[in-house]
Every structure is written in C-alpha cells, then in structure tokens.
Motif scaffolding. Structure first.
Motif, PDB file in Angstrom:
ATOM      1  N   UNK A 175      -9.694  14.967   4.159  1.00 30.10           N
ATOM      2  CA  UNK A 175      -8.970  14.516   2.889  1.00 30.10           C
ATOM      3  C   UNK A 175      -9.868  13.851   1.648  1.00 30.10           C
ATOM      4  N   UNK A 176      -9.357  13.757   0.477  1.00 30.82           N
ATOM      5  CA  UNK A 176      -9.905  13.575  -0.434  1.00 30.82           C
ATOM      6  C   UNK A 176      -8.964  12.531  -1.544  1.00 30.82           C
ATOM      7  N   UNK A 177      -9.168  11.275  -1.583  1.00 30.33           N
ATOM      8  CA  UNK A 177      -8.517  10.176  -2.186  1.00 30.33           C
ATOM      9  C   UNK A 177      -9.016  10.175  -3.515  1.00 30.33           C
ATOM     10  N   UNK A 178      -7.823   9.951  -4.541  1.00 26.48           N
ATOM     11  CA  UNK A 178      -8.287   9.521  -6.049  1.00 26.48           C
ATOM     12  C   UNK A 178      -7.211   8.368  -6.163  1.00 26.48           C
ATOM     13  N   UNK A 179      -7.782   7.418  -6.703  1.00 24.01           N
ATOM     14  CA  UNK A 179      -7.011   6.049  -7.097  1.00 24.01           C
ATOM     15  C   UNK A 179      -7.400   5.600  -8.536  1.00 24.01           C
ATOM     16  N   UNK A 180      -6.598   5.868  -9.441  1.00 22.95           N
ATOM     17  CA  UNK A 180      -7.110   5.688 -10.920  1.00 22.95           C
ATOM     18  C   UNK A 180      -6.286   4.444 -11.402  1.00 22.95           C
ATOM     19  N   UNK A 181      -7.141   3.485 -12.068  1.00 24.42           N
ATOM     20  CA  UNK A 181      -6.676   2.238 -12.586  1.00 24.42           C
ATOM     21  C   UNK A 181      -6.913   2.204 -14.215  1.00 24.42           C
ATOM     22  N   UNK A 182      -6.170   2.343 -15.088  1.00 24.34           N
ATOM     23  CA  UNK A 182      -6.405   2.290 -16.458  1.00 24.34           C
ATOM     24  C   UNK A 182      -5.590   1.145 -17.146  1.00 24.34           C
ATOM     25  N   UNK A 183      -6.477   0.437 -18.004  1.00 25.66           N
ATOM     26  CA  UNK A 183      -5.998  -0.735 -18.777  1.00 25.66           C
ATOM     27  C   UNK A 183      -4.896  -0.522 -19.656  1.00 25.66           C
ATOM     28  N   UNK A 184      -3.670  -1.016 -19.902  1.00 24.20           N
ATOM     29  CA  UNK A 184      -2.665  -0.733 -20.683  1.00 24.20           C
ATOM     30  C   UNK A 184      -2.806  -1.747 -21.798  1.00 24.20           C
ATOM     31  N   UNK A 185      -3.019  -3.043 -21.460  1.00 25.17           N
ATOM     32  CA  UNK A 185      -3.488  -4.457 -22.050  1.00 25.17           C
ATOM     33  C   UNK A 185      -4.218  -5.171 -21.293  1.00 25.17           C
ATOM     34  N   UNK A 186      -4.809  -5.962 -22.039  1.00 22.83           N
ATOM     35  CA  UNK A 186      -5.939  -6.840 -21.424  1.00 22.83           C
ATOM     36  C   UNK A 186      -5.238  -7.771 -20.169  1.00 22.83           C
ATOM     37  N   UNK A 187      -5.416  -7.218 -19.076  1.00 25.60           N
ATOM     38  CA  UNK A 187      -4.752  -7.986 -17.924  1.00 25.60           C
ATOM     39  C   UNK A 187      -3.542  -7.045 -17.403  1.00 25.60           C
ATOM     40  N   UNK A 188      -3.159  -5.949 -17.924  1.00 23.73           N
ATOM     41  CA  UNK A 188      -2.126  -5.215 -17.241  1.00 23.73           C
ATOM     42  C   UNK A 188      -2.816  -3.764 -17.066  1.00 23.73           C
ATOM     43  N   UNK A 189      -2.643  -3.205 -15.866  1.00 20.26           N
ATOM     44  CA  UNK A 189      -3.162  -2.092 -15.475  1.00 20.26           C
ATOM     45  C   UNK A 189      -2.197  -0.941 -14.777  1.00 20.26           C
ATOM     46  N   UNK A 190      -2.391   0.186 -15.338  1.00 21.92           N
ATOM     47  CA  UNK A 190      -1.461   1.393 -14.709  1.00 21.92           C
ATOM     48  C   UNK A 190      -2.388   1.902 -13.906  1.00 21.92           C
ATOM     49  N   UNK A 191      -1.593   2.299 -12.400  1.00 22.23           N
ATOM     50  CA  UNK A 191      -2.275   2.837 -11.384  1.00 22.23           C
ATOM     51  C   UNK A 191      -1.475   4.350 -10.846  1.00 22.23           C
TER      52      UNK A 191
END
Length: 359
Positions: free
Chosen positions: A244-260
């Motif tokens: 299998x191949x896993x992808x986990x994305x982490x994108x800043x919404x605000x400075x210190x808040x992360x969408x995953x």
C-alpha cells in the motif's frame, strides 16, 4: 496553539512548498471560497476543466469573488467566462494569470487591476497548490506518489478529511523522529529497525516492526519507508498483508492551525484482471485500518498543548534534527543549504536486525 515565531522557525509565518487544498471534487464551475495560509482564496475551474486559485477580493472595491448568490452575474451563470472569473459586484473579469482583461463599462483597465494567483497542479485526485512567502515559482517538482496512481492492480484512494487541528505543522512532522510513540499509540511490537535519513528537502523514516492489527500473524513485520519531500505531506510505501501507499497531508489554515487529510492506495492484485467488489472491499478495509491508526495521532494533536521545547531523551529519536530540517521551509531560499548541511545523513535510533552489532 502556538505560532511559527514562537517555535523559532524563521522569517516566515507559513512555509514554502506544495500543499493539498482539497480533493478534486472541491473545484467546480461555481467559485468556492477557501482559506489557507491565513488568506481568503477562491478555487474554480475554467471551461477547459483546469483548476485555478486566486486571491478572494477584487482589487476594484474589495468584493469577495465567491461569496455571492444574488448578483445577476452569479444567477445568470456568467461568473466563469472561459478560463476567467468575474467579480459579482461590477463584473470586472480576471484571466487565469490574474490580470483584469475586461471591465463591462470601461475601455480603460488600470495596470494595478490584477489578482494574486498561485500555481496549481491536479494529481492523484487531489488539488495541490504551491505556496512561497517570497512569491517565487516552484523550485521542486510535485511528487508522483510512488507512480502507483493508475498503475495496474492498484486501487486509487479515497480522501479522508481528518479535521482542522489547533496544532502547528511542526508538531505533526515531529512524528518522523518519534520512535517512542509507536508502541503505546499504534500497537507496534517486535521492533527490528528504526532510523531517519535527511537528504536535502526530504526526510525519511525507516521502520520495521510487527503490529497488533496490520500484520497477518505473529512474527510478520511491517516494513515502511515513510518520507516528506517538503513540509506539506507525508508519503509511505508499506509492505504488509497488501502492498500500500499512504499519503497524509498537512496544510496551514492559520498560523498554528492545520488541516489534515489521509489517503491510502492499495495493491489488490498483479494487474492481470479487472477489480472485483471483493477487491474494493478489501482495499477499503485496509484503508480504514490505516485511517484509524492515523486517527490515534490526530486525537493527541487535537488535545495537546504546544511543545515548544520537548523534554526529550536520546531514545525518543532525533526531534532536534527534524525541527532543524523543517526550518529550511520558513526561511529565504538562499538559506536552505545552511539548514540542510546541519542535518544531512542517517540517524539510527534502534537496530535489532540479525547480524548487526546492536542485535
């Protein structure tokens, strides 16, 4: 929640790199309001099907390009014109390069009439955006996800939204070094090997251990190569009951808040036949097992205080090196080599493989 400045990451509040901003289905012919990197943005598709991201506010009088339902431009379905987008307030039209190319009631178009645009690539069912605090073009290629998307025998992933976390991205990337959490959080057992390798803009985690749920029987090992190419998303090749191949994305919404987000592609056969309902069911079960494992991390991140200076012991893994590596994305490009040179190389935290000195 703590900010980039509180962690001492560098000159910028938000990092440089490729970031997920949503599944492909989030982009359509109706402009969608999105917010990342502390900015209001708009995502839309042109007539060609190409996805675009632009700043949200018209430079004319500040109207939001995507938050309107009553303008006749919107009601008449005229907001997307070819590859261009129209402001619902006065109808100014902006091309995919951000430049205003029409004002309905004026032949004169000010040179300052332009929107900030952002490089976008659609790949593997995901929309990726390039963010650079210096406003420079991408200096790294977007990953190809092991080449598995569309490869025979591999079922493509579904995208699991994991939440908006009151947690800075650095604490998520800390997991790359965090040997100590795998047993209590993830049920690892029968450890053989754990190491990190820093190679320029990439950091790898090499892992070999048993697992309570993801291995078929006692004595089986999960072998993973997990890596970041930049700060925005993790990739992992996993050999187990299914490759299998896993992808986990982490994108800043605000400075210190992360969408995953989480996603998993699964190899269910050798590619010599069509996918069956059983193949799809097996892949979804395997994806759900992976999602639940990641959800164990997410629960910690959603409820922890900021760890500005971890009280670390040597057996934890090389947190300090991971954080130094991460700083290259929060500083100007002309300083990147400085951070890479401080960490490049292999760090072995545990090695119990037969024939090794530590076994």
């Amino acid at each position: 929640m703590a900010t980039s400045r509180e962690y001492g990451l560098g000159d910028f509040d938000f990092p440089r790199g490729w970031f997920m901003i949503g599944p492909s289905g989030d982009a359509g012919r109706v402009p969608a309001p999105i917010r990342y990197f502390g900015k209001d943005l708009v995502l839309y598709r042109g007539e060609s099907g190409t996805a675009y991201v632009v700043d949200a506010y018209c430079p004319h009088m500040g109207a939001h390009l995507a938050r309107n339902t009553t303008s006749y431009i919107v009601r008449d379905g005229e907001q997307i014109d070819g590859e261009s987008i129209r402001c619902p307030f006065h109808g100014w039209r902006f091309g995919p390069d951000g430049v205003c190319n029409a004002i309905p009631y004026s032949d004169f178009i000010p040179k300052a009439a332009r929107l900030q645009t952002y490089p976008v690539i659609e790949r593997a069912g995901i929309i990726w955006m390039w963010h650079d605090p210096e406003g420079l073009e991408p200096d790294v290629e977007l990953a190809n996800f092991g080449g598995h998307h569309g490869e025979p025998g591999w079922l493509e992933w579904k995208i699991d939204y994991m939440g908006d976390l009151p947690c800075h991205g650095i604490e998520i990337v800390d997991n790359m070094a965090d040997f100590g959490h795998f047993i209590p959080i993830h049920g690892a057992k029968d450890w053989q090997y754990f190491a990190n390798e820093f190679i320029g803009n990439a950091v790898h985690q090499y892992y070999s251990a048993g697992h309570r749920t993801l291995t078929a029987s006692d004595g089986d090992q999960l072998a993973l190569d997990t890596w970041y190419e930049g700060p925005g998303f993790l990739q992992s090749e996993m050999a187990g009951a299914f490759d299998s191949f896993i992808m986990i994305a982490n994108t800043p919404v605000e400075n210190g808040v992360t969408r995953s987000w989480h996603a998993l592609m699964v190899k269910v056969h050798d590619g010599s036949r069509e996918f069956t309902d059983e193949d799809r069911a097996n892949a979804l079960l395997y994806q759900e097992g992976s999602r639940l494992a990641f959800a164990q991390d997410v629960e910690i991140w959603a409820n922890k205080r900021a760890s500005i200076n971890p009280l670390a012991v040597p057996a934890d893994g090389p947190y300090a090196k991971v954080r130094t590596w991460y700083r290259q994305f929060y500083n100007p490009r002309d300083r990147v080599a400085e951070f890479q040179n401080r960490v490049n190389g292999l760090v072995v935290t545990l090695d119990k493989r037969p024939g090794t000195r530590a076994a």
